[in-house]
Design a protein around this motif. Structure first.
Motif, mmCIF file in Angstrom:
data_model
loop_
_atom_site.group_PDB
_atom_site.id
_atom_site.type_symbol
_atom_site.label_atom_id
_atom_site.label_comp_id
_atom_site.label_asym_id
_atom_site.label_seq_id
_atom_site.Cartn_x
_atom_site.Cartn_y
_atom_site.Cartn_z
ATOM 1 N N TYR A 178 4.869 -34.377 -181.784
ATOM 2 C CA TYR A 178 6.055 -35.034 -181.255
ATOM 3 C C TYR A 178 7.035 -33.996 -180.700
ATOM 4 O O TYR A 178 7.244 -32.940 -181.300
ATOM 5 C CB TYR A 178 6.746 -35.867 -182.348
ATOM 6 N N GLU B 110 7.341 -41.598 -179.303
ATOM 7 C CA GLU B 110 8.181 -40.406 -179.127
ATOM 8 C C GLU B 110 9.492 -40.759 -178.444
ATOM 9 O O GLU B 110 9.579 -41.732 -177.694
ATOM 10 C CB GLU B 110 7.451 -39.384 -178.248
ATOM 11 N N TRP C 115 3.880 -41.887 -189.550
ATOM 12 C CA TRP C 115 3.613 -40.599 -188.909
ATOM 13 C C TRP C 115 2.323 -39.966 -189.428
ATOM 14 O O TRP C 115 1.745 -39.122 -188.763
ATOM 15 C CB TRP C 115 4.782 -39.640 -189.125
ATOM 16 N N VAL D 244 4.391 -34.777 -187.150
ATOM 17 C CA VAL D 244 5.639 -34.821 -186.397
ATOM 18 C C VAL D 244 5.867 -33.500 -185.672
ATOM 19 O O VAL D 244 6.222 -33.463 -184.488
ATOM 20 C CB VAL D 244 6.839 -35.120 -187.327
ATOM 21 N N GLU E 94 12.453 -40.281 -185.030
ATOM 22 C CA GLU E 94 12.384 -39.014 -185.773
ATOM 23 C C GLU E 94 13.620 -38.764 -186.631
ATOM 24 O O GLU E 94 13.591 -37.944 -187.542
ATOM 25 C CB GLU E 94 12.190 -37.843 -184.807
ATOM 26 N N TRP F 247 13.529 -38.368 -190.449
ATOM 27 C CA TRP F 247 13.123 -37.133 -191.132
ATOM 28 C C TRP F 247 14.298 -36.291 -191.603
ATOM 29 O O TRP F 247 14.113 -35.316 -192.335
ATOM 30 C CB TRP F 247 12.194 -36.321 -190.233
#
Length: 535
Positions: A373, A306, A299, A369, A311, A314
């Protein structure tokens, strides 16, 4: 060549006009209001290793070169000026130009002029906000004339592109042939125990964990998310430089390299079961069984796709079983059985402790991010919380209880103790070891970034390759009532970014404002994204 000559003419004209407008500009902030920070740093400093810009001359240098900043959080404000104060210590003048060092004392593993490639990309990210360009221009030339850019992982093309976006300095574009050559030498690769390594038959790059500047990691060496993300960023940057000079063949070649590597990283280094980017071990090619902070590096260069579930990785940034700790982000997930905070063995271990370099890269990745994103896993609050924690970790408690601003090597995530310092100061016969780098080896350690994270991410000044700028602060709406970033030198112009919730702090109106050479060019009623064309 004709296109490049035209660019040179435009840049010279822009630079001249920028100097004229700068001389007419009234600063919002008075630099003298922040001199007390520098005076305190000097007063409490034992200047063992005097460099090109000494403590006696540091205020003159900073006053002429850095953006000035103020905010309600005085710990952040102090840390900002402290990091500029330490950065200038590492500017070294050589017979052929300037370089930026990592350690102040000479260490045996450095190369010419005490340079080390490990954090050099962060030196460019940080130093791009200095008004004078002679320091980083000299440093850029050094790496392709006297230095070894493959001594460690070094995303040199990427960092030079980010430097170019701020300066529009055409001499950086002139390094394109050397950047291409450097990339292709990485593709050929090899050496191994003498380090280096390179591209494997499967198309991914390998390196040792210590050549990533991350020795003794739990996952160890192999096809690592770090080196592969950096090489993707290198290919992307080279293609953008090639586009600037109109070399369509080179653009096509390096876009293809970047695209290929992007697919490989997302299919071969993403562990779907663990929902994390991982190293494939050099021993058997299988995924290692640990999630490490370096898994966020993709990232850092906007590599992951996407809306594909990536994600989810995270989530670990906020959990105490993951990477979140009282004094920062741990380098390995805390739940792993080999997670270690050790005061024995090697003084620099990346198997648990907080490392400012890893924090710098992860915070930039986190910023990307949130900015780039469409996701709801992490928010501005998460960035703000981690940035405050990173800021507050820049401290040391002396034997008599006095607290000073400090930056060093690795930190105990639960106590805030600088581990390597605690160990090295009594390493040999109750004192510092010359073999390990000498007295105060890690003091003012230039192995991370901070000012760039504040300028480009927290305050949100996003440099663009064209003649525009994006401002998108990562400050939660209810965080600060005011802030000002002043005297930012950008593409030959001087920018001021300020926010005044009630209009009573700066008396220039309400909301978020961008001034260019003293002229209001953009305004929002609240903290939100704005894009401004400079011409």
């Amino acid at each position: 060549m004709r296109r490049l000559n035209r660019l040179v003419f435009i840049m010279l004209l822009t630079f001249t006009m920028g100097l004229k407008s700068y001389s007419q500009k009234n600063n919002v902030l008075n630099p003298s209001d922040f001199k007390h920070y520098i005076d305190d740093f000097n007063r409490n400093d034992n200047e063992l290793y005097k460099q090109f810009i000494t403590n006696d001359s540091v205020w003159k240098f900073l006053k002429s070169n850095i953006p000035f900043f103020e905010c309600p959080d005085k710990n952040i404000e102090l840390t900002y000026y402290f990091r500029w104060w330490t950065y200038r210590k590492h500017i070294q003048k050589t017979p052929t130009g300037y370089v930026i060092t990592e350690f102040l004392p000479k260490v045996s593993w450095s190369e010419k002029y005490n340079t080390i490639a490990s954090a050099s990309a962060l030196h460019f990210y940080e130093g791009r906000w200095l008004k004078s360009k002679e320091y980083l221009n000299g440093y850029a030339n050094f790496w392709f004339t006297e230095g070894n850019p493959r001594m460690y992982s070094f995303w040199v093309a990427n960092s030079l592109l980010e430097y170019y976006k701020v300066t529009n300095d055409l001499s950086i574009i002139g390094l394109l042939p050397q950047l291409v050559k450097n990339y292709k030498v990485w593709e050929i690769g090899w050496v191994k125990k003498g380090h280096f390594i390179g591209k494997n038959k499967d198309g991914l790059f390998s390196t040792f964990d210590d050549r990533d500047g991350m020795e003794m990691q739990i996952g160890g060496s192999g096809e690592r998310p770090t080196i592969n993300s950096y090489m993707y960023a290198e290919a992307k940057a080279i293609s953008e430089f090639a586009m600037l000079v109109g070399n369509k063949k080179l653009v096509k070649e390096f876009v293809a390299k970047a695209d290929s590597l992007k697919v490989l990283v997302n299919t071969q280094l993403w562990d779907e079961k663990a929902k994390f980017y991982k190293t494939r071990s050099e021993k058997d090619g299988q995924f290692v069984d640990v999630r490490e902070l370096q898994g966020y590096t993709p990232w850092y260069v906007n590599l992951p796709p996407e809306n594909k579930g990536y994600e989810k990785a995270w989530e670990l940034i906020t959990t105490n079983n993951g990477f979140n700790a009282p004094y920062g982000l741990t380098t390995a997930e805390q739940i792993h059985p080999k997670f270690t905070i050790s005061y024995a063995g090697h003084e620099c271990q990346w198997n648990g402790p907080v490392w400012p370099m890893a924090t710098s890269i992860t915070l930039k990745a986190l910023s990307n991010v949130i900015n780039n994103y469409n996701q709801n896993t992490v928010t501005k609050h998460d960035y703000y919380d981690q940035f405050i924690k990173y800021s507050n970790s820049h401290r040391i408690v002396l034997d008599k209880g006095k607290i000073l601003p400090w930056i060093d090597e690795d930190m105990n995530p639960y106590t805030g103790d600088w581990i390597s310092r605690t160990r090295l100061k009594n390493w040999e016969n109750g004192t510092w070891s010359e073999e390990k780098g000498g007295v105060e080896r890690g003091k003012d350690y230039n192995h991370s970034s901070y000012c760039d994270l504040l300028i480009s991410d927290l305050i949100g000044l996003k440099p663009q390759i064209n003649n525009s700028v994006i401002i998108n602060p990562l400050l939660p709406e209810a965080s600060w009532d005011w802030f000002c970033l002043d005297n930012v030198y950008y593409k030959g112009k001087t920018l001021t970014i300020l926010f005044d919730r009630y209009g009573t702090k700066y008396n220039k109106g309400v909301g978020l404002m961008l001034y260019v050479d003293g002229v209001l060019m953009g305004q929002k009623d609240k903290i939100e994204k704005m894009k401004v064309e400079l011409d």
